[in-house]
Design a protein around this motif. Sequence first.
Motif, PDB file in Angstrom:
ATOM      1  N   LEU A  54     -55.198   5.861  11.861  1.00 23.42           N
ATOM      2  CA  LEU A  54     -54.303   4.857  11.360  1.00 23.42           C
ATOM      3  C   LEU A  54     -52.837   4.784  11.977  1.00 23.42           C
ATOM      4  O   LEU A  54     -52.137   3.988  12.108  1.00 23.42           O
ATOM      5  CB  LEU A  54     -54.176   4.869   9.542  1.00 23.42           C
ATOM      6  N   ARG A  55     -52.275   6.098  11.927  1.00 19.70           N
ATOM      7  CA  ARG A  55     -51.107   6.117  12.573  1.00 19.70           C
ATOM      8  C   ARG A  55     -51.116   5.877  14.074  1.00 19.70           C
ATOM      9  O   ARG A  55     -49.983   5.160  14.501  1.00 19.70           O
ATOM     10  CB  ARG A  55     -50.359   7.947  12.246  1.00 19.70           C
ATOM     11  N   GLU A  56     -51.957   6.167  14.617  1.00 20.31           N
ATOM     12  CA  GLU A  56     -52.033   5.715  16.108  1.00 20.31           C
ATOM     13  C   GLU A  56     -52.120   4.256  16.351  1.00 20.31           C
ATOM     14  O   GLU A  56     -51.542   3.409  17.015  1.00 20.31           O
ATOM     15  CB  GLU A  56     -52.900   6.572  16.875  1.00 20.31           C
ATOM     16  N   SER A  57     -53.057   3.704  15.378  1.00 24.76           N
ATOM     17  CA  SER A  57     -53.237   2.219  15.278  1.00 24.76           C
ATOM     18  C   SER A  57     -51.923   1.457  15.007  1.00 24.76           C
ATOM     19  O   SER A  57     -51.476   0.430  15.455  1.00 24.76           O
ATOM     20  CB  SER A  57     -54.195   1.875  14.575  1.00 24.76           C
ATOM     21  N   ALA A  58     -50.986   2.224  14.110  1.00 27.15           N
ATOM     22  CA  ALA A  58     -50.023   1.187  13.455  1.00 27.15           C
ATOM     23  C   ALA A  58     -48.746   1.727  14.412  1.00 27.15           C
ATOM     24  O   ALA A  58     -47.674   0.768  14.365  1.00 27.15           O
ATOM     25  CB  ALA A  58     -49.450   2.106  12.002  1.00 27.15           C
ATOM     26  N   SER A  59     -48.595   2.622  15.437  1.00 28.31           N
ATOM     27  CA  SER A  59     -47.596   2.752  16.206  1.00 28.31           C
ATOM     28  C   SER A  59     -47.225   1.559  17.023  1.00 28.31           C
ATOM     29  O   SER A  59     -46.082   1.174  17.217  1.00 28.31           O
ATOM     30  CB  SER A  59     -47.782   3.965  17.015  1.00 28.31           C
ATOM     31  N   THR A  60     -48.230   0.890  17.571  1.00 26.86           N
ATOM     32  CA  THR A  60     -48.017  -0.240  18.529  1.00 26.86           C
ATOM     33  C   THR A  60     -47.688  -1.193  17.717  1.00 26.86           C
ATOM     34  O   THR A  60     -46.561  -2.020  18.065  1.00 26.86           O
ATOM     35  CB  THR A  60     -49.346  -0.554  19.269  1.00 26.86           C
ATOM     36  N   ARG A  61     -48.103  -1.456  16.317  1.00 28.65           N
ATOM     37  CA  ARG A  61     -47.569  -2.742  15.769  1.00 28.65           C
ATOM     38  C   ARG A  61     -46.137  -2.308  15.079  1.00 28.65           C
ATOM     39  O   ARG A  61     -45.422  -3.260  14.744  1.00 28.65           O
ATOM     40  CB  ARG A  61     -48.716  -2.856  14.311  1.00 28.65           C
ATOM     41  N   LEU A  62     -45.758  -1.050  14.873  1.00 26.69           N
ATOM     42  CA  LEU A  62     -44.525  -0.632  14.395  1.00 26.69           C
ATOM     43  C   LEU A  62     -43.558  -1.140  15.641  1.00 26.69           C
ATOM     44  O   LEU A  62     -42.375  -1.411  15.312  1.00 26.69           O
ATOM     45  CB  LEU A  62     -44.215   0.763  14.045  1.00 26.69           C
TER      46      LEU A  62
END
Length: 688
Positions: A54-62
């Motif tokens: 989840l943290r890796e997936s959210a990093s691009t969206r952040l």
Amino acid sequence: MEQARPPSGGGCQGPPSCFPMLLGGQQLSLVTVHQYLGVWLDRGFTFACHVRYLRESASTRLAALRYLSRRSLGASYSVLRTFYIHAIRSLVDYGAICLTGLAPPVSRSLEVIQNNALHIMLGAPPWTRIVNFRMESGLPSLAHRVALRAAVITLQLIRCRPHLPVSALLRRLLCRPPEPATQRLTVDNTLNIIALESVLTTLSDARSSLMFIVDGTNTTISFLNAFLGRRPHIGVTAFEVSNGQDANTTQAQLSRLVSQARQLRQVSWSEMVVVVSDDPAFLTAFAEWSLKGRLLVWSTRLIAVTRIPVTRHRIMHKTFSSMNAIIMTINDSSKYYRFLQRPTLAVATEAFHASEVQGTDRSGRRKDHTAEYLAQGMNFSYRYVQTPDGTVGSKQQDGSWSGMIGLVARREADFSIGPFSLTDSRSKVIDFTYPVLVQSDMILGVRGSPEVNPWGFFLPLQPMVWLAIVISLLALPTLMYLLSYCQHTENQDGKSWPEDTFTMVRVLLQQEVSREHNSWISGRRWWRGVGLAGWMFAAVVVVRSYAGNLMSVLAVRHIQQPYQSLRHVLDDPHVTMVWQTNTSNVQYYRSVESGIYREVREAEEAGRVRHHTMIEFFNVINTMVRSGNHVLVELELMLFMMIGQHFSITGRCDFYTSKEWFLPVILSMIGQKDSPLVPALSKREVDD
């Protein structure tokens, strides 16, 4: 198809296989994590690997959120918040049911996703406290969000699929017993069985054999037992399939059942098959296996008994339309939760509720609309049983219960409307209905007298504006003095800087500038004129803004409302809190060992907490709270009701409620332990 790769980080890769396994000539690799439906599962179900995913997936969206927050794009806070909710937090919402039992270190790493997003959205410095972020944005922590999503999914599962074993397990965990048909208020099975007997009498003859197939739930088994109890002299073959397991197990059981049932049909003159289930998937699977296994030929009659609404029969229509079958829909509406004979039930109440609802209104009806609604819908009359101590109820030292809960637990009352907060200790002696509402505690205080704020002349401008004015008054004359010193255009006697400062103040106060200052713009001192002109322009803007806002600020009187949070109350040693006697929240703050509620307990030990029953609250707010040295802490529903009633009597609004909510509770009605009245009350409140 490319195999999904686990997220980076330790603990996600599997060890090498010591004993290779082959499938179709290809070696299977041993892994400790596997992605299923977008969720990474590990061996211990810690979901630490999924959190890293989840943290890796959210990093691009952040990164996209950070780009949108740039000043050049001009995205407002509402746009950034919407993007975060729908593009980033939705990743956590998807697998929320799997994240409810995370270990504290893993849960804290999950919170980093929202914390980074809040930093970006609010543009705050990195040392800002997380609690301030959440208060400013109105977003709960991801841990609370996960718990909320899991609770919603659990309630939907219990309500929509009540006959699954997992639903029964969840009801037991939530201290709500299952709803066996033998405990219904009316013998609805009797009416349904009579209807089934009428159908069987019409379609069958004396040579027909009867075969029952049930899906193993409590409802279907009780239906079969009730049918056999009414007709013990007939021979019936019954098959039970353990529904609610995985689909492969159910399919295997249906295959064996159809094979055995076909052997029975072959030795029978004619066969009547009655399948009882409330699961459309089970009914459809049974029909398909019956056709494959040639159990249902044209001479075999099939009756499907179900509580599935007619609007959902479209799912089974294609399969059952090719058979000699009928679907018998049991009307499981609220009329089957009515008493056949009108009994008189005892309703536990306390003095305040009894004084409010006793008697009739102008139309001649009783004022207790909730009790009247339940009595009319379930066909009973009622009488009130008042608790001697006038409290909700709490557990005593000897293990007994006081108040309204004690009346219901000792079976001196059948149920109580309350509502009551759901706690584990209470659930051991009483049963709760489905939740009625969710409430939180608030603080009720007395409003101050309208007065003019003596510091109101500072309010038209923000503190940062005042600071900028002071800095400008000091910096601009200093800059002029340094430039004059460097160019040797002024006498260095120390008088230039005070004169420049005095001139700036005169301009700010809209005073006339002396003519001798006109020489500033001549010769080599033209930059003095430029500085003075810029200062005049800024002074005009500030003065006009100040003058326009000052009149409106001084025209509005200030009303003191000092206690907006529990922290404000605890920090004031001269104020006393009033809590309701023997509530679940009182028991909670007496049991905690840390945090702000421990301070409440310490305040109680210091004599700053008083307890009163609900019927005494109106006297409390008119005497203690009105004096200004007491505040009332109670559920928001009760506070708003008391404020409204006080306004109706006096025509004044003398009290206010705090901006902070705390100690949220789930409120429900209560009934006796294992009483059939509780599921009936739940159905009445949910369906209507």
